[in-house]
Design an enzyme around this catalytic site. Structure first.
Site, mmCIF file in Angstrom:
data_model
loop_
_atom_site.group_PDB
_atom_site.id
_atom_site.type_symbol
_atom_site.label_atom_id
_atom_site.label_comp_id
_atom_site.label_asym_id
_atom_site.label_seq_id
_atom_site.Cartn_x
_atom_site.Cartn_y
_atom_site.Cartn_z
ATOM 1 N N ASP A 67 39.964 42.491 28.389
ATOM 2 C CA ASP A 67 40.323 41.172 28.911
ATOM 3 C C ASP A 67 39.824 40.052 28.010
ATOM 4 O OD1 ASP A 67 37.675 41.701 29.485
ATOM 5 O OD2 ASP A 67 37.902 41.657 31.647
ATOM 6 N N HIS A 138 35.624 44.361 40.878
ATOM 7 C CA HIS A 138 36.673 44.206 39.859
ATOM 8 C C HIS A 138 36.405 45.094 38.645
ATOM 9 C CE1 HIS A 138 34.533 40.501 37.852
ATOM 10 N NE2 HIS A 138 34.248 41.579 37.166
ATOM 11 N N GLU A 143 40.805 41.331 39.911
ATOM 12 C CA GLU A 143 40.035 40.896 41.066
ATOM 13 C C GLU A 143 40.574 41.552 42.339
ATOM 14 O OE1 GLU A 143 37.384 39.471 40.396
ATOM 15 O OE2 GLU A 143 37.564 37.495 39.489
HETATM 16 C C1 F6R Z 1 34.436 42.458 31.004
HETATM 17 C C2 F6R Z 1 34.930 43.047 32.221
HETATM 18 C C3 F6R Z 1 34.274 42.821 33.533
HETATM 19 C C4 F6R Z 1 32.791 43.204 33.536
HETATM 20 C C5 F6R Z 1 32.174 42.968 34.893
HETATM 21 C C6 F6R Z 1 30.692 43.294 34.921
HETATM 22 O O1 F6R Z 1 35.257 42.810 29.895
HETATM 23 O O2 F6R Z 1 35.889 43.703 32.139
HETATM 24 O O3 F6R Z 1 34.949 43.563 34.498
HETATM 25 O O4 F6R Z 1 32.678 44.545 33.186
HETATM 26 O O5 F6R Z 1 32.336 41.637 35.278
HETATM 27 O O6 F6R Z 1 29.999 42.432 34.076
HETATM 28 P P1 F6R Z 1 28.457 42.636 33.773
HETATM 29 O O7 F6R Z 1 28.356 43.868 32.942
HETATM 30 O O8 F6R Z 1 28.064 41.416 32.992
HETATM 31 O O9 F6R Z 1 27.766 42.762 35.079
#
Ligand code: F6R
Length: 263
Positions: A67, A138, A143
């Protein structure tokens, strides 16, 4: 689903990195799906180390990121392209021309989403997709309410995700509320999915992913339908799982079998 519960975030990174390292040793022309956020950083450090020690090479590897924020160009410090360069690509022997992140500054983002799908397909599909998980369940920026068969598209971020990610932006900095993300269907097409989660903040999302009903209200629960999904978590993220001891038992059995077969 294979649920692997480990002592610490360090062990989670080690286990996840090992899956990628083994795959790259078997298939140097691998197509990898990558993620941003704080969770994969320790895994990327282990891949960098393995590359610098000569255990693996990225020279023939192609990568696709999940993303990107819509409205941020790749040289913006909060863009996911910038993150990937900083956290991984600048430190390994990869040809950056073979690293792809959805184009956040595309003049026609809708067209760009279709093109991203086509590019993945032309590369032969993704071998292993790395995932983190949001506290709301997500994956990528899919989402809650995302279609379980969705493809790469423009997606509106929830306020919860905007709040969670506000820590990366300074107070006066523009924080996008739209993104381009691979869809859940795109993720499901990967040969293997490796989802990492650590910390108590992810415990509810992990419970709903592994033991909840499959539902668009927890997008990661779609992985229950994946043929090869490995959920690698620490004890804190596993805290709400009802069948925790059973998953640990299965993992011990798996490891015994693999050792017997010489893997
Ligand atoms: C980022 C992504 C998001 C994150 C998720 C968790 O490329 O795809 O789905 O993996 O928001 O983020 P962290 O690891 O910062 O808790």
């Amino acid at each position: 689903m294979q649920v692997v519960i480990l002592e610490s975030p360090e062990a989670v990174a080690e286990y996840g990195a090992h899956i990628f390292i083994r795959h790259l040793q078997k298939k140097p022309q691998a197509v990898l799906g990558l993620a941003t956020g704080s969770t994969p950083v320790a895994l990327y450090q282990k891949l960098i180390q393995a590359n610098q020690q000569g255990d693996i090479s990225f020279q023939d590897v192609t990568t696709y990121n999940l993303d990107e924020y819509l409205g941020l160009a790749g040289d913006h410090p909060q863009s996911y392209r910038y993150f990937m360069n900083q956290q991984l690509f600048d430190h390994i022997d990869i040809n950056k021309a073979n690293t792809f992140v959805p184009p956040g500054s595309a003049s026609n983002p809708i067209l760009a989403c279709d093109e991203y799908e086509q590019m993945i397909e032309q590369s032969g599909g993704i071998d292993i997709q790395l995932l983190g998980i949001g506290r709301n369940g997500h994956i990528g920026f899919n989402e809650p309410s995302s279609g379980l068969l969705s493809r790469t598209r423009v997606k509106t971020l929830t306020q919860a995700t905007i709040d969670d990610n506000a820590r990366f932006f300074s107070a006066d900095e523009y924080q996008p509320h739209l993104s381009i993300t691979m869809g859940i269907g795109t993720i499901q097409d990967s040969q293997q999915v490796v989802l990492l989660a650590t910390g108590s903040g992810k415990a509810d999302a992990i419970y709903r992913t592994v033991e909840g009903p499959m539902s668009a209200s927890c997008p990661a629960s779609a992985l229950q339908m994946h043929q090869n999904a490995v959920i690698v978590i620490d004890e804190e993220a596993a805290a709400q799982l009802e069948h925790k001891e059973f998953y640990k038992h299965i993992e011990r059995e798996n490891q015994t079998l693999l050792a017997q077969l010489g893997y």
